[in-house]
Design a protein around this motif. Sequence first.
Motif, PDB file in Angstrom:
ATOM      1  N   PRO A   7     -12.207  63.945  82.059  1.00 15.28           N
ATOM      2  CA  PRO A   7     -13.442  64.728  81.975  1.00 15.28           C
ATOM      3  C   PRO A   7     -13.426  65.765  80.850  1.00 15.28           C
ATOM      4  CG  PRO A   7     -12.119  65.472  83.828  1.00 15.28           C
ATOM      5  CD  PRO A   7     -11.425  64.257  83.254  1.00 15.28           C
ATOM      6  N   ASN A   8     -12.252  66.077  80.304  1.00 13.57           N
ATOM      7  CA  ASN A   8     -12.162  67.088  79.248  1.00 13.57           C
ATOM      8  C   ASN A   8     -12.536  66.553  77.878  1.00 13.57           C
ATOM      9  OD1 ASN A   8     -11.230  68.981  81.122  1.00 13.57           O
ATOM     10  ND2 ASN A   8      -9.139  68.260  80.880  1.00 13.57           N
ATOM     11  N   ASP A   9     -12.580  65.236  77.716  1.00 11.52           N
ATOM     12  CA  ASP A   9     -12.911  64.612  76.426  1.00 11.52           C
ATOM     13  C   ASP A   9     -12.069  65.173  75.291  1.00 11.52           C
ATOM     14  OD1 ASP A   9     -14.714  62.738  77.259  1.00 11.52           O
ATOM     15  OD2 ASP A   9     -16.450  64.042  77.005  1.00 11.52           O
ATOM     16  N   GLY A  10     -10.804  65.348  75.561  1.00 11.68           N
ATOM     17  CA  GLY A  10      -9.913  65.891  74.545  1.00 11.68           C
ATOM     18  C   GLY A  10      -9.544  64.880  73.480  1.00 11.68           C
ATOM     19  N   GLU A  11      -9.082  65.400  72.374  1.00  8.46           N
ATOM     20  CA  GLU A  11      -8.595  64.563  71.281  1.00  8.46           C
ATOM     21  C   GLU A  11      -7.178  64.118  71.631  1.00  8.46           C
ATOM     22  OE1 GLU A  11      -7.113  65.451  66.833  1.00  8.46           O
ATOM     23  OE2 GLU A  11      -9.012  66.357  67.412  1.00  8.46           O
ATOM     24  N   ARG A  12      -6.855  62.876  71.301  1.00  7.92           N
ATOM     25  CA  ARG A  12      -5.530  62.339  71.594  1.00  7.92           C
ATOM     26  C   ARG A  12      -4.952  61.701  70.343  1.00  7.92           C
ATOM     27  NH1 ARG A  12      -5.095  60.023  77.050  1.00  7.92           N
ATOM     28  NH2 ARG A  12      -3.111  59.200  76.302  1.00  7.92           N
ATOM     29  N   ALA A  13      -3.637  61.746  70.237  1.00  4.75           N
ATOM     30  CA  ALA A  13      -2.942  61.022  69.174  1.00  4.75           C
ATOM     31  C   ALA A  13      -2.856  59.555  69.582  1.00  4.75           C
ATOM     32  CB  ALA A  13      -1.552  61.599  68.976  1.00  4.75           C
ATOM     33  N   CYS A  14      -2.935  58.669  68.630  1.00  5.35           N
ATOM     34  CA  CYS A  14      -2.901  57.231  68.928  1.00  5.35           C
ATOM     35  C   CYS A  14      -1.602  56.829  69.636  1.00  5.35           C
ATOM     36  CB  CYS A  14      -3.079  56.420  67.652  1.00  5.35           C
ATOM     37  SG  CYS A  14      -4.689  56.667  66.875  1.00  5.35           S
ATOM     38  N   HIS A  15      -0.500  57.473  69.276  1.00  8.45           N
ATOM     39  CA  HIS A  15       0.778  57.106  69.891  1.00  8.45           C
ATOM     40  C   HIS A  15       0.932  57.643  71.312  1.00  8.45           C
ATOM     41  CE1 HIS A  15       1.698  61.076  68.177  1.00  8.45           C
ATOM     42  NE2 HIS A  15       2.526  61.185  69.203  1.00  8.45           N
ATOM     43  N   SER A  16      -0.033  58.434  71.802  1.00  8.57           N
ATOM     44  CA  SER A  16       0.073  58.984  73.156  1.00  8.57           C
ATOM     45  C   SER A  16      -0.346  57.983  74.233  1.00  8.57           C
ATOM     46  CB  SER A  16      -0.770  60.257  73.276  1.00  8.57           C
ATOM     47  OG  SER A  16      -2.153  59.952  73.211  1.00  8.57           O
ATOM     48  N   ALA A  51       3.166  46.398  68.746  1.00  5.36           N
ATOM     49  CA  ALA A  51       3.752  46.921  67.505  1.00  5.36           C
ATOM     50  C   ALA A  51       2.802  47.943  66.867  1.00  5.36           C
ATOM     51  CB  ALA A  51       4.009  45.774  66.529  1.00  5.36           C
ATOM     52  N   LYS A  52       3.348  48.765  65.986  1.00  6.91           N
ATOM     53  CA  LYS A  52       2.569  49.819  65.329  1.00  6.91           C
ATOM     54  C   LYS A  52       1.367  49.250  64.574  1.00  6.91           C
ATOM     55  CE  LYS A  52       3.012  53.744  62.210  1.00  6.91           C
ATOM     56  NZ  LYS A  52       3.881  54.487  61.319  1.00  6.91           N
ATOM     57  N   GLN A  53       1.568  48.127  63.884  1.00 10.59           N
ATOM     58  CA  GLN A  53       0.466  47.513  63.134  1.00 10.59           C
ATOM     59  C   GLN A  53      -0.640  47.039  64.073  1.00 10.59           C
ATOM     60  OE1 GLN A  53       3.662  46.692  62.959  1.00 10.59           O
ATOM     61  NE2 GLN A  53       4.348  46.698  60.857  1.00 10.59           N
ATOM     62  N   THR A  54      -0.251  46.498  65.216  1.00  7.03           N
ATOM     63  CA  THR A  54      -1.234  46.025  66.191  1.00  7.03           C
ATOM     64  C   THR A  54      -1.972  47.206  66.799  1.00  7.03           C
ATOM     65  OG1 THR A  54       0.194  44.148  66.661  1.00  7.03           O
ATOM     66  CG2 THR A  54      -1.542  44.607  68.255  1.00  7.03           C
ATOM     67  N   ARG A  55      -1.265  48.278  67.081  1.00  5.43           N
ATOM     68  CA  ARG A  55      -1.882  49.501  67.602  1.00  5.43           C
ATOM     69  C   ARG A  55      -2.931  50.014  66.608  1.00  5.43           C
ATOM     70  NH1 ARG A  55       0.123  53.572  71.168  1.00  5.43           N
ATOM     71  NH2 ARG A  55       1.986  52.301  71.361  1.00  5.43           N
ATOM     72  N   THR A  56      -2.578  50.038  65.328  1.00  5.31           N
ATOM     73  CA  THR A  56      -3.507  50.471  64.281  1.00  5.31           C
ATOM     74  C   THR A  56      -4.751  49.592  64.279  1.00  5.31           C
ATOM     75  OG1 THR A  56      -1.687  51.308  62.939  1.00  5.31           O
ATOM     76  CG2 THR A  56      -3.752  50.839  61.785  1.00  5.31           C
ATOM     77  N   TYR A  57      -4.550  48.287  64.397  1.00  8.46           N
ATOM     78  CA  TYR A  57      -5.677  47.345  64.431  1.00  8.46           C
ATOM     79  C   TYR A  57      -6.586  47.636  65.626  1.00  8.46           C
ATOM     80  CZ  TYR A  57      -8.239  43.090  65.434  1.00  8.46           C
ATOM     81  OH  TYR A  57      -9.236  42.200  65.734  1.00  8.46           O
ATOM     82  N   HIS A  58      -5.987  47.861  66.810  1.00  5.94           N
ATOM     83  CA  HIS A  58      -6.789  48.118  68.010  1.00  5.94           C
ATOM     84  C   HIS A  58      -7.620  49.399  67.851  1.00  5.94           C
ATOM     85  CE1 HIS A  58      -5.414  44.772  70.274  1.00  5.94           C
ATOM     86  NE2 HIS A  58      -4.197  45.236  70.499  1.00  5.94           N
ATOM     87  N   PHE A  59      -7.007  50.457  67.331  1.00  5.46           N
ATOM     88  CA  PHE A  59      -7.761  51.703  67.171  1.00  5.46           C
ATOM     89  C   PHE A  59      -8.828  51.574  66.098  1.00  5.46           C
ATOM     90  CE2 PHE A  59      -4.317  53.463  69.682  1.00  5.46           C
ATOM     91  CZ  PHE A  59      -5.037  54.270  70.552  1.00  5.46           C
ATOM     92  N   ARG A  60      -8.555  50.841  65.034  1.00  4.09           N
ATOM     93  CA  ARG A  60      -9.566  50.612  64.003  1.00  4.09           C
ATOM     94  C   ARG A  60     -10.754  49.865  64.602  1.00  4.09           C
ATOM     95  NH1 ARG A  60     -11.830  53.037  60.939  1.00  4.09           N
ATOM     96  NH2 ARG A  60      -9.815  53.923  60.487  1.00  4.09           N
TER      97      ARG A  60
END
Length: 130
Positions: free
Chosen positions: A39-48, A54-63
């Motif tokens: 409910p706070n709608d806070g900002e989060r780091a992608c790695h949280s 893998a990191k590349q796949t994580r980047t793709y998902h967030f993009r």
Amino acid sequence: MTGTDTGRTGADDIDLGVVLRALADEHRRAVVMELAADPNDGERACHSFNLPVAKQTRTYHFRTLVDSGLLCEINYGNKKGVRLRRADVDRRLPGLLDLLAAEFNSSATPPPRPQTHLANSTSPPLTPHA
């Protein structure tokens, strides 16, 4: 340190088909469910987020989530944060985030315990195969 919001500007740029394709992936849906339940709608780091990829796949998902209009990305130069575009998504697709938050909250509860065999039952007890 102040970041630059690289997100979109309004609810009109959110397309239902693009959003549904983004949410079709279980990892991306898990990210949005987790953010929708906060409910706070806070900002989060992608790695949280606990994504087993893998990191590349994580980047793709967030993009993909940013491109769909569900998230906005905040660029700090050497790191990025993400935030749910709750107001825009609620304006364009009312109820979607409520459904995802409810799914997240129901999956956070333990599954129901299996019923035990009752003594007065007419069905025979289960026995393992030999």
